[in-house]
Structures are given as structure tokens and as C-alpha cells.
Scaffold this motif. Structure first.
Motif, mmCIF file in Angstrom:
data_model
loop_
_atom_site.group_PDB
_atom_site.id
_atom_site.type_symbol
_atom_site.label_atom_id
_atom_site.label_comp_id
_atom_site.label_asym_id
_atom_site.label_seq_id
_atom_site.Cartn_x
_atom_site.Cartn_y
_atom_site.Cartn_z
ATOM 1 N N GLY A 130 0.719 -0.701 0.105
ATOM 2 C CA GLY A 130 -0.046 0.215 -0.512
ATOM 3 C C GLY A 130 1.005 1.566 -0.062
ATOM 4 O O GLY A 130 1.635 0.678 0.144
ATOM 5 N N GLN A 131 0.002 2.378 -0.378
ATOM 6 C CA GLN A 131 1.404 3.758 -0.723
ATOM 7 C C GLN A 131 0.812 5.128 0.761
ATOM 8 O O GLN A 131 0.871 4.673 1.433
ATOM 9 C CB GLN A 131 1.133 4.897 -1.761
ATOM 10 C CG GLN A 131 2.161 2.742 -2.820
ATOM 11 C CD GLN A 131 2.343 4.289 -3.806
ATOM 12 O OE1 GLN A 131 3.246 3.796 -3.993
ATOM 13 N NE2 GLN A 131 1.423 3.764 -4.713
ATOM 14 N N ARG A 132 -0.858 5.088 0.305
ATOM 15 C CA ARG A 132 -1.521 5.932 1.350
ATOM 16 C C ARG A 132 -2.993 5.187 1.304
ATOM 17 O O ARG A 132 -3.490 4.797 0.575
ATOM 18 C CB ARG A 132 -1.676 7.028 1.030
ATOM 19 C CG ARG A 132 -2.171 8.286 1.509
ATOM 20 C CD ARG A 132 -1.805 9.414 1.669
ATOM 21 N NE ARG A 132 -2.581 10.717 2.322
ATOM 22 C CZ ARG A 132 -2.894 10.657 3.582
ATOM 23 N NH1 ARG A 132 -1.950 10.592 4.136
ATOM 24 N NH2 ARG A 132 -3.564 12.095 3.904
ATOM 25 N N PHE A 159 -10.343 4.884 1.995
ATOM 26 C CA PHE A 159 -9.528 4.202 0.452
ATOM 27 C C PHE A 159 -8.413 4.210 1.387
ATOM 28 O O PHE A 159 -7.674 5.094 1.832
ATOM 29 C CB PHE A 159 -9.843 5.120 -0.559
ATOM 30 C CG PHE A 159 -11.321 5.387 -0.882
ATOM 31 C CD1 PHE A 159 -12.131 4.254 -1.105
ATOM 32 C CD2 PHE A 159 -12.267 6.339 -0.482
ATOM 33 C CE1 PHE A 159 -13.436 3.922 -1.557
ATOM 34 C CE2 PHE A 159 -13.919 6.673 -0.203
ATOM 35 C CZ PHE A 159 -14.447 5.748 -1.336
ATOM 36 N N PHE A 160 -7.302 3.256 0.606
ATOM 37 C CA PHE A 160 -6.030 3.418 0.411
ATOM 38 C C PHE A 160 -5.577 2.453 -1.176
ATOM 39 O O PHE A 160 -6.754 1.745 -2.416
ATOM 40 C CB PHE A 160 -5.675 1.794 1.087
ATOM 41 C CG PHE A 160 -6.073 0.601 1.833
ATOM 42 C CD1 PHE A 160 -5.189 -0.386 1.042
ATOM 43 C CD2 PHE A 160 -6.826 -0.042 2.054
ATOM 44 C CE1 PHE A 160 -5.451 -1.657 0.416
ATOM 45 C CE2 PHE A 160 -7.109 -0.705 1.925
ATOM 46 C CZ PHE A 160 -6.719 -1.802 0.935
ATOM 47 N N ASP A 161 -4.490 3.020 -1.517
ATOM 48 C CA ASP A 161 -4.296 1.977 -2.632
ATOM 49 C C ASP A 161 -3.279 0.601 -2.806
ATOM 50 O O ASP A 161 -2.554 1.277 -1.528
ATOM 51 C CB ASP A 161 -3.700 3.288 -3.281
ATOM 52 C CG ASP A 161 -1.678 3.621 -3.604
ATOM 53 O OD1 ASP A 161 -1.924 2.939 -1.677
ATOM 54 O OD2 ASP A 161 -1.526 3.828 -3.677
ATOM 55 N N GLN A 162 -3.298 0.114 -3.867
ATOM 56 C CA GLN A 162 -2.265 -1.211 -3.114
ATOM 57 C C GLN A 162 -1.488 -0.847 -5.038
ATOM 58 O O GLN A 162 -2.177 -1.131 -5.970
ATOM 59 C CB GLN A 162 -3.197 -2.247 -3.589
ATOM 60 C CG GLN A 162 -2.020 -3.782 -3.689
ATOM 61 C CD GLN A 162 -3.491 -4.718 -3.755
ATOM 62 O OE1 GLN A 162 -2.822 -5.378 -2.640
ATOM 63 N NE2 GLN A 162 -3.178 -5.138 -4.192
ATOM 64 N N TYR A 170 -12.151 0.444 -1.000
ATOM 65 C CA TYR A 170 -12.389 1.002 0.396
ATOM 66 C C TYR A 170 -12.465 -0.024 0.877
ATOM 67 O O TYR A 170 -12.188 -0.782 1.655
ATOM 68 C CB TYR A 170 -14.085 0.901 -0.087
ATOM 69 C CG TYR A 170 -15.837 1.243 0.612
ATOM 70 C CD1 TYR A 170 -15.528 2.175 1.411
ATOM 71 C CD2 TYR A 170 -15.410 0.472 1.470
ATOM 72 C CE1 TYR A 170 -16.709 2.885 1.810
ATOM 73 C CE2 TYR A 170 -16.747 0.722 2.667
ATOM 74 C CZ TYR A 170 -16.794 1.634 2.715
ATOM 75 O OH TYR A 170 -17.849 2.287 3.534
ATOM 76 N N PHE A 171 -11.934 0.413 2.397
ATOM 77 C CA PHE A 171 -12.068 0.114 3.526
ATOM 78 C C PHE A 171 -12.636 0.556 5.157
ATOM 79 O O PHE A 171 -13.079 2.268 4.976
ATOM 80 C CB PHE A 171 -10.641 -0.179 3.894
ATOM 81 C CG PHE A 171 -9.724 0.795 4.821
ATOM 82 C CD1 PHE A 171 -9.465 2.278 4.238
ATOM 83 C CD2 PHE A 171 -9.557 0.665 6.004
ATOM 84 C CE1 PHE A 171 -8.933 2.982 4.302
ATOM 85 C CE2 PHE A 171 -8.838 1.860 6.809
ATOM 86 C CZ PHE A 171 -8.360 3.480 5.723
ATOM 87 N N LYS A 172 -13.125 -0.266 6.123
ATOM 88 C CA LYS A 172 -13.969 0.204 7.249
ATOM 89 C C LYS A 172 -12.670 0.039 8.341
ATOM 90 O O LYS A 172 -12.000 -0.863 8.067
ATOM 91 C CB LYS A 172 -14.528 -0.684 7.162
ATOM 92 C CG LYS A 172 -16.284 0.704 7.075
ATOM 93 C CD LYS A 172 -17.309 0.531 7.284
ATOM 94 C CE LYS A 172 -18.941 1.456 6.446
ATOM 95 N NZ LYS A 172 -20.343 0.391 7.426
ATOM 96 N N GLU A 173 -12.795 0.363 9.130
ATOM 97 C CA GLU A 173 -11.885 0.077 10.641
ATOM 98 C C GLU A 173 -12.857 -0.924 11.807
ATOM 99 O O GLU A 173 -13.922 -1.316 11.524
ATOM 100 C CB GLU A 173 -12.428 1.218 11.745
ATOM 101 C CG GLU A 173 -11.322 2.660 10.689
ATOM 102 C CD GLU A 173 -10.627 3.549 11.298
ATOM 103 O OE1 GLU A 173 -9.796 4.091 11.909
ATOM 104 O OE2 GLU A 173 -11.595 4.471 11.661
#
Lengths: 277, 277
Positions: free
Chosen positions: B244-246, B251-254, B274-277
Motif C-alpha cells: 500500500g502507499q497511502r 480508501f487506500f491504494d495498492q 474502500y475500507f472500514k475500521e
């Protein structure tokens, strides 16, 4: 918008301007952003995103954009059609098409979303670089495509002679690190950030230290900041970092990051580029 | 194709099978590739690419694919429509739409091209890894989504307990290195390679060492090898590397690379999740 208002716009906003004409959006290539052939791809990608951003049905802020350059775009007018393909409570998927003379010249998909505050982290390392102010700008150099004059670009490393760069060239490297901002300065937003993701010279030029035909076929931008963080950036320079990963069979890829001067990763971007030897 | 022939297909080819029905292509989700909710995204991306690859007008080989997951896909049938938006002498731009119950559930753009032999180079470093044979496979582990059993996945590093991995977990790292091949083995092609680009568990699981809701919103694949190079790969394992980068605002990227065991970079791939905690 009348003629006087249009003339008062920043050149980038003129270049990416879309006006409604009978349900479609009409745009016009800008001489200021001309490339070797046709317009600078970044400004076309930005125009496709603008069609989404200014759409009355748009939900949330841009998260992702993929722009595909399907054919050369001639100087002159074009039409853009943006359509919300699917809308959920928090996310919206867009398809966009740019046509010229009735033929598709570019396509795009975009995703907008209502962002929530979550845990955050940056795993990519912020590159070390000397301050923008101490470096030489490319903006007054002769022989470069017109669009280069629409940016204040300053190379830390990874240029091609005779461009000035802060560090000596490295053999067999396709990496470039540079500072960039709009010229004249303009407050950052999603549309200008999309265009900035395309300011790198083709990786094949850098890797081989010679110029030859190359053109972006598809580019993707992932936005990692909301509108407020982009507004806080203002008109300051951004640190832009790019490299190629594989060159093969007439195509290569590029991965890039766009950073705020404080080390906030604003966007990551990828593209695949056609090249000739 | 009759029932007997379909039953003889590899599960991946069954899962990505499209049959012509009145000008549209009809597909069917496969229980073998089920995810937590709906089908494994890789198999959907692959199905969208298959609509292009098997199109009678298709020119050349896949160079780029962007698949956008617009809505959950329910178990059952769906339709796919692939359209050549623009064709030049050597390059073709495609737009693809997957609908279910008359609503768009996924979109894609793809580029195919006739590749020319050119100078080539790989700037990304081939990661060091122990041989696949000496590592433990995830395929018999309980509690994982069904699709995991359709791959032989073996973690060098960057898993999440209790998954077996060769190297001890690293704090605050979103990197994963693993070996992967289809299970049962299947000769590699563009369609299966597209799916393999999505086999990584969500980077948020790895970075935080705990599971929570996450789903790919958009993924891009750049193909760096032609059909002959993929055929030469055969059924052997591929070395797959992702990070991942950010992570920000839900949201995060890969970014990922897929390598042949000899160190040929077959594909680079990027996604936003998309992510949830």
C-alpha cells in the motif's frame, strides 16, 4: 459565462472549460497547452474529470480517474459526455467519452465518493529534495512543447540534456524527481492535480537519454486527499516522483507520486505509454 | 458448448465463461470463486477482459485493463457488453459494462494492441524469495473465503495470523510477497493473469494485522508480456509482490507486480480499495 469572464480565467481553466450545448458539454483545445502533436494529455484527462466534477448529479469528491487516449485530438472543438453509471449512498461510478467529429477520441471512468474520517498512514517514503526556490526552472527554455510553459517545472534529477537538473544524470535510470506548479500560479484542485500527474517527460526519454516518439495510452490517478487538503496546498510547488517499471514490445509503464512540500501524499498515478525507438 | 463440455472446463474457465444470447454475453457467478460477499473481484475483472478477448473484432493482445466495481454482484446470472470505442491500425480501445437486473454493477476499459519488437528493459527489481515448493500452501486452511481454494497461495511474508508465512511479521508494513498459481494448475493466459493481480488480501488487513470490511473499487492491470511469453509460463507458480502507499479517508491504494519464476515482469497492477475500521 461571457467573453470577458472567460478571458479572466486562468489558462488552465480556459483549457479545461466545458460549456453546456444541447445536453452535451462542448470544449476547445487550448494553444497554450499544445504538445508535439495535439493537446497535452494531462489537460485532456483533467477535462474529462471536470465533466464529472461539474455534473449536477455528482456525489462526493474524486477518488479515482482512468483516462484512455484513443486517438489523436485535433486542434479545435470537441464534445464530452459524462454519465453516472451507478450511484450508491456514498459512492458514484462515472463513464466519460470525448468525441471529435462524431468519433471517440478519449474515454474515461471515474469514481467519486463521500469520504469518511478513518485511521490513516503513508507507507511510501517522502523523497528528499532541495527546496524548489534554489533550482532552475524549465519555463523559459527554448525548443520544448508549448504546454511546458504552463508549468513551473524544476528538475532535481532525471532529466535529459540540455535540461538543467540539480543532480548529475544516472546511468540506466528511468526515475525523475521534480518540483511543479501551475504557471502562472493557481490554487490546487482535483482537476489541476489530475493534469499535474502527467507532467513527466516519457520514461523512455530518461532511461535512454534520447527523444523518440512516445504517447500515453492510458493513465490512472488515485486521489489521496480531500478538497480541503488540496485548498490548503494553495499555489505552492508539489514534489513529483516517477519511474518506469518495464519497457517491452512498444509499451512501458510509469508509476508516480505527487507530494505536498510538507510530505502529504496527495495522489498516486500510473500510466502505460506507447513508444518507438 | 453443451453441458458435458462446460463440465470439463477448468473452474476458472467456467467462472469466467460468457455465452452469446441475443447480441449480449451472458455470464454466471461461480460458487467456487465466492468471496465474503459476492464473487471474488479478480474473476469479475477477468470476465470483463474475456468479453474483449473473445470479441470477433478484437485487434492484438491486451495491454491495459481498468475494472471498476460499481455495486455488489449477487450470486446468479449477469450480462456483459463489450464495445470497441475506437480502432486504429495497431491499437483498439474498449469499453465494457456488466449489468445485473438491468443495473450497471461493473464497468471496464481495456486497450489491445499489436505489439512490435522493441528495445526492452526492466527497472523494477525482482524480489528475492525462497522456492515455492518449500513453503506452506493456504489452500487447505479453514475459515478463508471460497475463492482462496481456487489458488495455491504461499506466503513468503506479509500475511496475517494464523496464516503460515516464511518470514516473521514486520511492524507497520503493508507489503506482501507470495507465490501463486491456479488450483488445479492451469496454463497462464491474459484472463487468468488479470485475476491473479487481485489475489492479495486487503493491504489494510496486513498493515493493521486485523481484518475489517474492505472491497476493491477500481483495479488496473498493465500487461508487459505477449501471449507467447504467458504460454511459456505454463502452469508454474508466479511471484506476486504488493504494497500500500497511502491509507486515508476510507480508501487506500495498492501497487503490485507479478513475476515469472525466472524474473520476467509479466504484469504491474494497481488498485484503490474502500475500507472500514
Amino acid at each position: 459565462m461571457n467573453q470577458d469572464t472567460a478571458a479572466a480565467l486562468h489558462p488552465f481553466d480556459q483549457a479545461t472549460r466545458l460549456t453546456e450545448q444541447g445536453g452535451r458539454l462542448a470544449g476547445q483545445t487550448s494553444p497554450a497547452y499544445a504538445n508535439m502533436v495535439g493537446p497535452f494529455g494531462g489537460v485532456i484527462a483533467a477535462t474529462l474529470l471536470r465533466a464529472v466534477v461539474q455534473h449536477p448529479d455528482r456525489l462526493g469528491e474524486p477518488v479515482a480517474l482512468t483516462a484512455n487516449f484513443a486517438a489523436p485530438i485535433a486542434d479545435g472543438g470537441f464534445e464530452v459526455l459524462a454519465r453516472a453509471a451507478r450511484t450508491s449512498r456514498t459512492t458514484q461510478h462515472w463513464t466519460v467519452e470525448l468525441t471529435q467529429g462524431g468519433q471517440v477520441a478519449a474515454t474515461a471512468t471515474a469514481i467519486t465518493a463521500v469520504r469518511r474520517q478513518t485511521w490513516e498512514a503513508t507507507d511510501r517514503a517522502f523523497p528528499q529534495a532541495p527546496a524548489m526556490e534554489g533550482l532552475r526552472s524549465l519555463k523559459k527554455l527554448p525548443g520544448l512543447p508549448k504546454w511546458v510553459g504552463c508549468y513551473d517545472l524544476r528538475l532535481v534529477r532525471g532529466g535529459i540534456p540540455p535540461l538543467p537538473q540539480h543532480e548529475p544524470p544516472q546511468a540506466d535510470s528511468s526515475e525523475t524527481l521534480l518540483w511543479v506548479r501551475d504557471e502562472p500560479p493557481r490554487p490546487l484542485d482535483f482537476v489541476s492535480l489530475a493534469s499535474i500527474c502527467d507532467v513527466f517527460f516519457p520514461r523512455s526519454f530518461i532511461r535512454r537519454q534520447r527523444m523518440a516518439m512516445a504517447g500515453t495510452v492510458s493513465m490512472t490517478v488515485y486521489f489521496h486527499a480531500g478538497a480541503a487538503a488540496l485548498a490548503a496546498q494553495g499555489e505552492r510547488g508539489l514534489l513529483a516522483h516517477a519511474r518506469g517499471q518495464r519497457f517491452h514490445g512498444g509499451f512501458f509503464d510509469q508509476s508516480a507520486e505527487i507530494w505536498s512540500p510538507e510530505g502529504l501524499l496527495l495522489a498516486t498515478s500510473h500510466q502505460v505509454v506507447y513508444f518507438k525507438e
